[in-house]
Scaffold this motif. Structure first.
Motif, PDB file in Angstrom:
ATOM      1  N   GLU A 163      -2.600  -0.220  -6.885  1.00 39.15           N
ATOM      2  CA  GLU A 163      -2.681  -1.288  -5.607  1.00 39.15           C
ATOM      3  C   GLU A 163      -4.227  -0.854  -5.704  1.00 39.15           C
ATOM      4  O   GLU A 163      -5.072  -0.242  -5.762  1.00 39.15           O
ATOM      5  CB  GLU A 163      -2.422   0.267  -4.745  1.00 39.15           C
ATOM      6  N   TRP A 204      -6.815 -10.394  -2.820  1.00 37.87           N
ATOM      7  CA  TRP A 204      -6.982  -8.524  -3.223  1.00 37.87           C
ATOM      8  C   TRP A 204      -8.411  -8.014  -3.726  1.00 37.87           C
ATOM      9  O   TRP A 204      -9.203  -9.214  -4.221  1.00 37.87           O
ATOM     10  CB  TRP A 204      -6.033  -8.465  -4.981  1.00 37.87           C
ATOM     11  N   GLY A 233      -5.209  -0.087   0.708  1.00 38.20           N
ATOM     12  CA  GLY A 233      -4.787   0.539   0.075  1.00 38.20           C
ATOM     13  C   GLY A 233      -4.244   1.768   0.077  1.00 38.20           C
ATOM     14  O   GLY A 233      -4.729   2.303   0.718  1.00 38.20           O
TER      15      GLY A 233
END
Length: 179
Positions: free
Chosen positions: A66, A81, A58
């Motif tokens: 992010e 993620w 990110g």
């Protein structure tokens, strides 16, 4: 004048026997002035644990929308993620709404049990969220390897990560809080 990020270029070789993923990954990391070597190297470890051609870092600590690492499919949907530290549970809830799989790597041997006891019940309902703790002693050893131009070899087998670089090898085993 604002302090600038320090750029680290590293070569990471991953042999993940658990996922059958093998490859060389040239990494460029920008370490924010407020980021420690431990946290930066945890980003590298997280990359090794989820290594793939589409996995990217990110924009950094100061970016709220992010994660530390993520992987998107060709349509832009978030497949993975990855967060680090002890984020607010609302951030994890939002991540779970956006990503197909969310992984949190925590550190801080004294702070993690307190955070987990406070937030476990709220996070149990997220089936695609997994939470792992990395021991402070492992992170300190990993951080001692941090330098620009570093070449790291990570071998992952049965959940154990063997990291070799700078003439030494360390073993790291993430502890599951919510596998």
């Amino acid at each position: 004048m604002a302090l600038k990020s320090t750029i680290f270029k590293m070569d990471l070789n991953v042999a993940d026997l658990d996922r059958q993923v093998y490859g060389d990954f040239p990494l460029t990391l920008a370490r924010h002035p407020s980021e420690t070597d431990e946290r930066m190297m945890l980003r590298v470890l997280a990359f090794a644990l989820h290594a793939g051609d589409q996995l990217t870092f990110g924009r950094g600590i100061s970016t709220d929308d992010e994660p530390d690492l993520w992987q998107k499919d060709l349509t832009g949907a978030i497949e993975l993620w990855v967060e680090l530290g002890a984020p607010d549970p609302d951030r994890l809830r939002k991540a779970c709404a956006r990503g197909q799989q969310v992984v949190l790597y925590m550190y801080g041997d004294r702070a993690v049990p307190v955070w987990w006891q406070k937030n476990a019940s709220a996070l149990e309902r997220f089936k695609h969220l997994s939470i792992w703790q990395i021991a402070d002693s492992s992170l300190r050893s990993l951080a001692q390897m941090a330098r620009p131009g570093l070449q790291l070899q990570c071998t992952i087998s049965d959940g154990e990560v063997m990291v070799s670089g700078q003439g030494e090898t360390i073993s790291i085993t993430p502890s599951p809080l919510k596998p």
